[in-house]
Design a protein around this motif. Structure first.
Motif, PDB file in Angstrom:
ATOM      1  N   LEU A  13       0.829  -1.209   0.000  1.00 50.44           N
ATOM      2  CA  LEU A  13       0.000   0.000   0.000  1.00 50.44           C
ATOM      3  C   LEU A  13       0.859   1.253   0.000  1.00 50.44           C
ATOM      4  N   VAL A  14       0.286   2.568  -0.442  1.00 49.00           N
ATOM      5  CA  VAL A  14       1.125   3.721  -0.864  1.00 49.00           C
ATOM      6  C   VAL A  14       0.433   5.104  -0.798  1.00 49.00           C
ATOM      7  N   LEU A  15       1.043   6.533  -0.685  1.00 47.24           N
ATOM      8  CA  LEU A  15       0.379   7.844  -1.086  1.00 47.24           C
ATOM      9  C   LEU A  15       0.963   9.147  -0.473  1.00 47.24           C
ATOM     10  N   ALA A  16       0.629  10.554  -0.801  1.00 42.21           N
ATOM     11  CA  ALA A  16       1.234  11.825  -0.281  1.00 42.21           C
ATOM     12  C   ALA A  16       0.244  12.901   0.141  1.00 42.21           C
ATOM     13  N   ALA A  17       0.678  14.084   0.659  1.00 37.43           N
ATOM     14  CA  ALA A  17      -0.188  14.957   1.454  1.00 37.43           C
ATOM     15  C   ALA A  17      -0.963  16.008   0.679  1.00 37.43           C
ATOM     16  N   LEU A  18      -2.206  16.183   1.058  1.00 38.28           N
ATOM     17  CA  LEU A  18      -3.036  17.273   0.545  1.00 38.28           C
ATOM     18  C   LEU A  18      -3.487  18.106   1.732  1.00 38.28           C
ATOM     19  N   CYS A  19      -3.670  19.387   1.536  1.00 39.40           N
ATOM     20  CA  CYS A  19      -4.183  20.269   2.588  1.00 39.40           C
ATOM     21  C   CYS A  19      -5.597  20.657   2.198  1.00 39.40           C
ATOM     22  N   VAL A  20      -6.589  20.234   2.943  1.00 40.41           N
ATOM     23  CA  VAL A  20      -7.975  20.414   2.530  1.00 40.41           C
ATOM     24  C   VAL A  20      -8.705  21.313   3.523  1.00 40.41           C
ATOM     25  N   ALA A  21      -9.359  22.331   3.038  1.00 39.10           N
ATOM     26  CA  ALA A  21     -10.070  23.262   3.920  1.00 39.10           C
ATOM     27  C   ALA A  21     -11.299  22.594   4.511  1.00 39.10           C
ATOM     28  N   GLU A  30     -12.491  15.959   4.960  1.00 38.36           N
ATOM     29  CA  GLU A  30     -12.130  15.354   3.687  1.00 38.36           C
ATOM     30  C   GLU A  30     -10.923  14.429   3.851  1.00 38.36           C
ATOM     31  N   TRP A  31     -10.798  13.551   2.884  1.00 41.52           N
ATOM     32  CA  TRP A  31      -9.691  12.605   2.856  1.00 41.52           C
ATOM     33  C   TRP A  31      -8.454  13.271   2.273  1.00 41.52           C
ATOM     34  N   SER A  32      -7.300  12.831   2.736  1.00 41.13           N
ATOM     35  CA  SER A  32      -6.042  13.264   2.153  1.00 41.13           C
ATOM     36  C   SER A  32      -5.242  12.033   1.748  1.00 41.13           C
ATOM     37  N   LEU A  33      -4.296  12.261   0.889  1.00 40.81           N
ATOM     38  CA  LEU A  33      -3.410  11.182   0.479  1.00 40.81           C
ATOM     39  C   LEU A  33      -2.654  10.620   1.675  1.00 40.81           C
ATOM     40  N   GLU A  34      -2.317  11.504   2.618  1.00 40.94           N
ATOM     41  CA  GLU A  34      -1.564  11.053   3.788  1.00 40.94           C
ATOM     42  C   GLU A  34      -2.365  10.084   4.638  1.00 40.94           C
ATOM     43  N   ASP A  35      -3.692  10.204   4.625  1.00 45.62           N
ATOM     44  CA  ASP A  35      -4.518   9.226   5.338  1.00 45.62           C
ATOM     45  C   ASP A  35      -4.212   7.814   4.876  1.00 45.62           C
ATOM     46  N   LEU A  36      -4.022   7.655   3.573  1.00 42.17           N
ATOM     47  CA  LEU A  36      -3.804   6.321   3.019  1.00 42.17           C
ATOM     48  C   LEU A  36      -2.356   5.879   3.166  1.00 42.17           C
ATOM     49  N   VAL A  37      -1.419   6.828   3.068  1.00 41.70           N
ATOM     50  CA  VAL A  37       0.002   6.488   3.231  1.00 41.70           C
ATOM     51  C   VAL A  37       0.258   5.945   4.635  1.00 41.70           C
ATOM     52  N   THR A  38      -0.320   6.586   5.632  1.00 42.75           N
ATOM     53  CA  THR A  38      -0.017   6.243   7.029  1.00 42.75           C
ATOM     54  C   THR A  38      -1.101   5.394   7.675  1.00 42.75           C
ATOM     55  N   ALA A  39      -1.966   4.799   6.887  1.00 43.64           N
ATOM     56  CA  ALA A  39      -3.098   4.039   7.435  1.00 43.64           C
ATOM     57  C   ALA A  39      -2.629   2.877   8.301  1.00 43.64           C
ATOM     58  N   ASP A 670      -0.196   9.613  -9.400  1.00 41.48           N
ATOM     59  CA  ASP A 670      -1.480   9.149  -9.943  1.00 41.48           C
ATOM     60  C   ASP A 670      -2.540  10.240  -9.850  1.00 41.48           C
ATOM     61  N   LEU A 671      -2.604  10.887  -8.695  1.00 45.26           N
ATOM     62  CA  LEU A 671      -3.614  11.923  -8.504  1.00 45.26           C
ATOM     63  C   LEU A 671      -3.373  13.100  -9.439  1.00 45.26           C
ATOM     64  N   GLU A 672      -2.123  13.509  -9.570  1.00 35.10           N
ATOM     65  CA  GLU A 672      -1.818  14.618 -10.467  1.00 35.10           C
ATOM     66  C   GLU A 672      -2.112  14.252 -11.922  1.00 35.10           C
ATOM     67  N   TRP A 673      -1.837  13.000 -12.294  1.00 34.75           N
ATOM     68  CA  TRP A 673      -2.066  12.569 -13.678  1.00 34.75           C
ATOM     69  C   TRP A 673      -3.553  12.630 -14.029  1.00 34.75           C
ATOM     70  N   LEU A 674      -4.391  12.108 -13.124  1.00 35.83           N
ATOM     71  CA  LEU A 674      -5.830  12.162 -13.401  1.00 35.83           C
ATOM     72  C   LEU A 674      -6.384  13.573 -13.233  1.00 35.83           C
ATOM     73  N   ASP A 675      -5.822  14.344 -12.296  1.00 40.96           N
ATOM     74  CA  ASP A 675      -6.241  15.750 -12.201  1.00 40.96           C
ATOM     75  C   ASP A 675      -5.974  16.481 -13.515  1.00 40.96           C
ATOM     76  N   ARG A 676      -4.861  16.168 -14.131  1.00 44.42           N
ATOM     77  CA  ARG A 676      -4.475  16.847 -15.371  1.00 44.42           C
ATOM     78  C   ARG A 676      -5.284  16.354 -16.567  1.00 44.42           C
ATOM     79  N   HIS A 677      -5.405  15.027 -16.701  1.00 43.06           N
ATOM     80  CA  HIS A 677      -5.932  14.474 -17.950  1.00 43.06           C
ATOM     81  C   HIS A 677      -7.389  14.015 -17.879  1.00 43.06           C
ATOM     82  N   LEU A 678      -7.937  13.823 -16.673  1.00 48.60           N
ATOM     83  CA  LEU A 678      -9.323  13.385 -16.555  1.00 48.60           C
ATOM     84  C   LEU A 678     -10.196  14.470 -15.935  1.00 48.60           C
ATOM     85  N   PHE A 679      -9.772  14.986 -14.787  1.00 44.22           N
ATOM     86  CA  PHE A 679     -10.613  15.950 -14.072  1.00 44.22           C
ATOM     87  C   PHE A 679     -10.398  17.381 -14.552  1.00 44.22           C
TER      88      PHE A 679
END
Length: 896
Positions: A13-21, A30-39, A670-679
């Motif tokens: 398992l894997v992931l990095a940090a987002l700052c969510v208001a 909200e969920w952050s990438l760090e939630d999954l990295v350090t689960a 992964d998140l940046e790739w889909l943010d760029r090309h899908l979302f």
């Protein structure tokens, strides 16, 4: 009892940090990438024989010595009615790979990487014991090679499997730092043998075999051990020389081969309570040699008579895990598509399916010898895993008690809805899958068509179950938080649907799986749920393989993430640890016999058709899908130039990413790739912007909530602070110190000179600060607003912000500091700056100065924590801030 010797995991398992208001009391965090990295995640579960004690391990992430790493903790709980909580038994930064109670339940044994003080620990994991009645853990083995498996013989002795010590030839190579690997050469692979290890005393070698023992199970009477042993170092590659099964006399060490003349290859070895029968699982297949596509079946061997028979659960979909033989019959967890089906086979041979709140969602299972107590981990697609204990009363799991509290910061985060969907796929057969809805999907189900992310499982003989599986490899919850559906397909070739289904793609690789996936996507488009112009496909291992194939067959996918995937099968055959076994089965033979098939099946030769932006991941030490496959995919797409492509190499990583930094990077990419090309929401961070720099703070301030010129947001007519997630523990922190304008909403008598509305509110005492937090909590609907604890405040505090050092331009000594403050006072000035004037940390301002902030000490008294503008950084820890430089900041969540 049985402990199966662990093998490398295929996926980590894997992931990095987002700052969510924080969006206010009506919205969950909200969920952050760090939630999954350090689960935190449950791993092994075990019960004492009488069911009075439960133990389990939890995997998590810690930072030690400047490095993040995956570690385990060992927990225990009494289940015999005595009062008590779950006890954490270990706190070292270690990995624990197996756990078992002694027959008298006085000791708990575990294998761990924990260092033995004062000794050379290069040999690998050793066997340790911890008294269950209290006391320190102690090592019982000190081998130069790590323990590979163990089982209790009796209350005073254990049976341990470990690789034999190095011979003179191998020792000389090790002394010379020679790390050369001789592939499949027995001269460089000492055999694995059995050792009797007393709780107190010296280990004694029990067997002298020349093979490689990989499973150990000791009969309850301590007289016999059942073992399996590999006979060839190349069996994984070619399946030619299978392992053998033996009974070992634990008094003499003599081995007797059993099951000879059968094609049974036992797994999950388990003895009956009376020691007469050995139960095991065999992976059944119609193929005469290869066991890639199988259905697991339970068998029983009669030790006295030598006969073997199948234990028929009358269930064609197969067995999953958790085989236990009790006084009341055999308990097993059976497969049932996206669910599991725990069942008990009584003495009369009739199967009874177990019912209960968690029955269809059990992950791991332990059962007491009398069959009356069970311990298990459970989760669903929208309920993260926890450990539970329950009683087994007839056919029901009753009185479940949650023993763990994993990931408490997730409690108020949204989980959304998941639906089991079925449609017609290849061969006009029904296909089953899981559709995870966007987290913001309307309750009435009438949302507009949304993006879709395919999350394709590996294998191909794998499966997607109705269980929690958001991870750095597949950050499903974060895609759903972005407004996408996530679709998981149990295509032809998956396990859990019977032998015919899993064997259906033999010599038909790709031919059924791709139509299954594509028809499922079409079905969701026809239902009006999915936007056909916003599709993406992702996967690791076989999921990556199918994604790579998909984008050569259609151009409708706007983004692809391909992890550890083959694209060219000819070179795969010889370069994979299981190459011949896998490729010969799915393609009908080796490449020199089936060259046209290997070329036809290889997406490499169709990459000219790809227009989908493709992100490629691989570990440089992957022996399941060698990294050259990812290089080939990348180079072709790069040289053709028809689409965006990016290759990420993870040095030293095998098939599953293990390094925390690598997992975080994978998730971020992964998140940046889909943010760029899908979302279409990607915002590139300029590399020139240094972390903690003024320009970073400037950009963070631009995103902060404002009411006119005042920091904060108006809710119900009241100006309240904005809170954001900070760190990895789910704590939400005020973006700024409480401002004067915000505090005046609570205390209208508080003086706010014109132009200072955004300065930090100061001068109130601790009781007033607590009263403000309580008032704000009530105003916001009681989401848990409070002052931070002193420990939290210390962790939040930084350095280099608005302190006396900032004003002086140097770190003043006490005499200079007094002179500076006199000058400021005589001028009628204040050193306080408007909130947010200087630096930000993860979008939170002034943690490193301006006003000190009230916090709650261990004794409940007020503590003025952190730096402040009138004190130097050197003196802040031992000096008390002036009252006019003490303010407050509020937090929500985490602690406790």
């Amino acid at each position: 009892m049985t402990v199966k010797i662990p093998r490398p995991l295929l996926v980590s398992l894997v992931l990095a940090a987002l700052c969510v208001a924080w969006s206010g009391p009506s919205a969950a965090a909200e969920w952050s990438l760090e939630d999954l990295v350090t689960a935190e995640a449950p791993r092994q579960v075990t019960l004492s024989a009488d069911g009075s004690l439960a133990a389990w391990t939890v995997q998590g992430v810690v930072k030690a010595g400047g490095e993040e790493k995956t570690v385990s903790s060992l927990w225990m709980r009494r289940l015999d009615g005595a009062e008590g909580e779950s006890l954490r038994l270990t706190r070292r930064h270690e990995r624990i790979s197996a756990v078992a109670f002694s027959p008298d339940a006085r000791h708990l044994a575990f294998t761990t990487t924990r260092e033995i003080p004062g000794e050379d620990n290069a040999g690998g994991p050793q066997l340790w014991l911890i008294p269950t009645g209290g006391g320190e853990a102690f090592a019982v083995t000190r081998f130069d090679r790590g323990v590979q498996g163990f089982a209790w013989i009796d209350a005073g002795n254990l049976l341990v499997a470990r690789q034999e010590s190095a011979g003179a030839r191998e020792a000389s190579m090790e002394d010379g730092k020679d790390t050369t690997v001789a592939v499949d050469d027995v001269r460089d692979a000492p055999p694995v043998r059995l050792f009797r290890v007393p709780v107190e005393g010296k280990a004694k070698r029990l067997t002298q075999g020349d093979d490689w023992i990989d499973q150990v199970a000791v009969s309850p009477d301590g007289r016999w051990a059942a073992i399996t042993a590999q006979q060839s170092l190349s069996y994984v590659f070619d399946s030619r020389v299978p392992p053998q099964t033996f009974l070992v006399d634990l008094e003499t060490g003599a081995r007797t081969r059993i099951l000879e003349g059968t094609n049974l290859l036992p797994q999950d070895l388990t003895w009956s309570p009376d020691s007469r029968h050995l139960y095991f699982v065999n992976d059944f297949t119609n193929h005469p040699l290869y066991r890639n596509a199988t259905v697991s079946q339970v068998h029983r061997y009669d030790r006295s008579g030598g006969s073997v028979e199948r234990v028929d659960f009358d269930w064609p979909r197969g067995y999953l895990r958790g085989l236990h033989v009790t006084d009341g019959g055999v308990v097993a967890v059976l497969m049932d598509g996206v669910y599991v089906r725990p069942a008990r086979l009584g003495p009369d041979g009739a199967r009874v399916d177990l019912e209960g709140e968690h029955a269809r969602h059990i992950l791991n299972l332990a059962v007491s010898r009398d069959g009356g107590r069970v311990l298990y981990a459970s989760s669903t697609a929208n309920r993260p895993p926890q450990i539970f204990a329950a009683r087994l009363d007839g056919d029901r799991l009753v009185d479940p008690v949650q023993l763990s509290k994993l990931n408490p910061s997730w409690d108020d985060k949204p989980v959304g809805k998941t639906e089991v969907v079925r449609w017609t796929g290849a061969l006009d057969e029904e296909v089953e899958g899981l559709l995870h809805y966007p987290l913001d999907w309307p309750a009435d189900g009438a949302g507009p068509p949304a993006p879709l992310v395919l999350d394709i499982h590996g294998g191909p003989a794998g499966i997607d179950l109705d269980r929690w599986d958001s991870s750095p490899i597949s950050p499903n919850i974060l895609w759903r938080q972005r407004g996408a559906f996530v679709f998981q397909v149990n295509y032809h070739g998956s396990i859990g649907y019977g032998l015919e289904w899993v064997e259906s793609i033999r010599e038909r690789y790709y031919e059924l799986e791709i139509p299954d996936i594509e028809s499922g996507v079409d079905m969701l488009i026809e239902r009006g749920l999915v936007d056909p112009e916003r599709l993406a496909s992702t996967g690791w291992s076989n999921g990556g393989i199918l994604t790579a194939e998909l984008i050569t067959r259609t151009q409708r996918y706007k983004a692809a993430v391909v992890g550890a995937a083959d694209v060219e099968w000819i070179s795969d055959w010889a370069n994979v640890d299981f190459g011949a076994t896998f490729d010969n089965y799915y393609f009908g033979g080796p490449p020199w016999e089936k060259v046209d098939t290997y070329i036809e099946k290889s997406p490499f030769f169709r990459l000219t058709e790809v227009t989908t932006p493709t992100l490629v991941h691989t570990g440089t030490e992957d022996r399941a899908v060698p990294p050259h496959q990812s290089w080939s995919l990348f180079r072709v797409l790069q040289q053709l130039g028809n689409t965006d492509v990016r290759l990420l190499l993870y040095p030293g990583e095998p098939h599953g990413l293990r390094g925390i930094a690598h997992r975080r990077r994978k998730g971020t990419e992964d998140l940046e790739w889909l943010d760029r090309h899908l979302f279409g929401t990607f915002e590139a961070k300029e590399a020139a912007i240094a972390e903690g720099s003024p320009v970073e703070a400037l950009l963070a301030r631009a995103k902060a909530a404002l009411d006119g010129a005042r920091w904060g947001e108006v809710r119900g007519g009241t100006l309240v602070p904005e809170l954001v997630e900070h760190g990895s523990d789910g704590l939400r922190v005020g973006r700024f110190e409480i401002t004067r304008a915000q505090y005046a909403a609570f205390d209208p008598s508080y003086d706010v000179p014109a132009g200072t509305e955004n300065h930090p509110a100061t001068g109130m005492g601790f009781d007033k600060a607590k009263a403000y937090a309580a008032w704000l909590d009530a105003e916001l609907g009681s989401p848990g607003v409070r002052l931070p604890s002193a420990e939290e405040a210390e962790a939040l505090a930084g350095g280099g912000g608005n302190t006396l050092d900032h004003w002086a331009g140097y770190s003043p000594n006490p005499d200079d500091a007094a002179a500076l403050l006199r000058a400021v006072g005589e001028a009628g000035a204040s050193l306080l700056l408007p909130a947010g004037s200087l630096t930000a940390t993860e979008g939170v301002f002034d943690l490193d100065g301006n006003a000190a902030e009230w916090a709650v000490g261990d004794d409940g008294a007020g503590v003025a924590a952190g730096p402040s503008a009138e004190r130097s950084e050197d003196s802040a820890a031992e000096s008390v801030p002036a009252a006019e430089y003490i303010g407050l900041r509020v937090v929500v969540g985490a602690a406790g």
